[in-house]
Design an enzyme around this catalytic site. Sequence first.
Site, PDB file in Angstrom:
ATOM      1  CE  LYS A   1     -71.702 116.128 -55.792  1.00  0.00           C
ATOM      2  NZ  LYS A   1     -72.759 115.378 -55.189  1.00  0.00           N
ATOM      3  CE  LYS A  33     -74.306 111.612 -61.616  1.00  0.00           C
ATOM      4  NZ  LYS A  33     -73.612 110.838 -60.235  1.00  0.00           N
ATOM      5  CE  LYS A  42     -80.163 110.893 -55.141  1.00  0.00           C
ATOM      6  NZ  LYS A  42     -79.470 111.158 -54.971  1.00  0.00           N
TER       7      LYS A  42
END
Length: 331
Positions: free
Chosen positions: A112, A197, A200
Amino acid sequence: MKRIFSGIKPTGHLTLGNYLGAMRRWVEVDQHRSGSLFSVVDLHALTIEHDPARVRRLSRQAATLLLAAGLDPELCTLFVQSHVDEHARLSYILECTATDGELRRMIQYKEKSARARESGQSVRLSLLTYPALMAADILAYRTDEVPVGEDQTQHVELTRDLAVRFNQRYGHTFTVPRATHPPVAARVMDLQDPTSKMGKSHEAGAGIVYLLDEADVVRKKVMRAVTDSGRDVAYDREERPGVTNLLEIMAACTGRDPRELAGEYGSYGALKKDVADAVVEVLRPVRVRHAELAADPAYIDEVLRKGADRARGMARPTVDAAYRAIGLLPA
Ligand code: AMP
Ligand code: TRP
């Protein structure tokens, strides 16, 4: 009694990955074992660029969806993390237990922070310290089991290390927890990119099935899923990631074995059609119940208020004990 704790971040609309990897088992198994807590972990949504109004909206939506999926406030405790001060209180103590190197090694932090830097954004310090807060979420309740998808394994391992270290240094305070995963679909992959993955907060939505997607949208997304170059339907994560992901989704939705399912299909098209039907059927009751619950926000508020009261009562003694053990003067 086994204490169970798990959480979900309001960083985006909840996905089929959240449902199959975590929520469904919370509903079907975990909440029926006494002493389970589930939290909308809103403080964790502030570690990346965020819009305050959206976080508020998504927090309420996540709580509503958890109830719609079948969490029963009579059986478990459902609450919003920021309503219980003990999480932030304990997080600081665990930042004093963890090392800088340990936190920098977290895969999620590396990925991230790299993504943020690439797009020219600054990296919030809380993105680095986030696993200390997650450890606090878990340890504050003397949790035994943490039911999560596979992506959270590393964070739960770190939580264990911190619990053991704290106990050794300052005296036994925390229970050492362990992660539990569903037997299939512990890592649901993006339908457009089956090597990553289904997440969301990803930008592109075509490979992500959201719990509130209309049936025809779900069908379209599944029918357009990227499959592999081979033609036969085989269960093989390495060589056939696309088809394997579909088989896992189907297995999770129907309670069947993914390898056995593979043997029953002669073409990708037939498999996709059945996967689409299975997913639509699994999500239908959740969507219906969500619409009913969303019409009664006062009920949701009441559930969350009671949940926070209960959670606070459970966390307080452990966090106080940790404050005393580490050398802070009792108030
Ligand atoms: P998050 O959306 O990161 O807050 O995750 C909430 C829960 O859903 C955690 O237990 C995750 O491990 C799980 N989860 C999220 N995405 C997936 C996925 N694609 N497959 C399986 N589990 C997932
Ligand atoms: N980090 C988890 C995720 O990204 C969410 C989470 C926060 C969590 N605190 C937790 C999960 C405590 C289990 C227990 O999915």
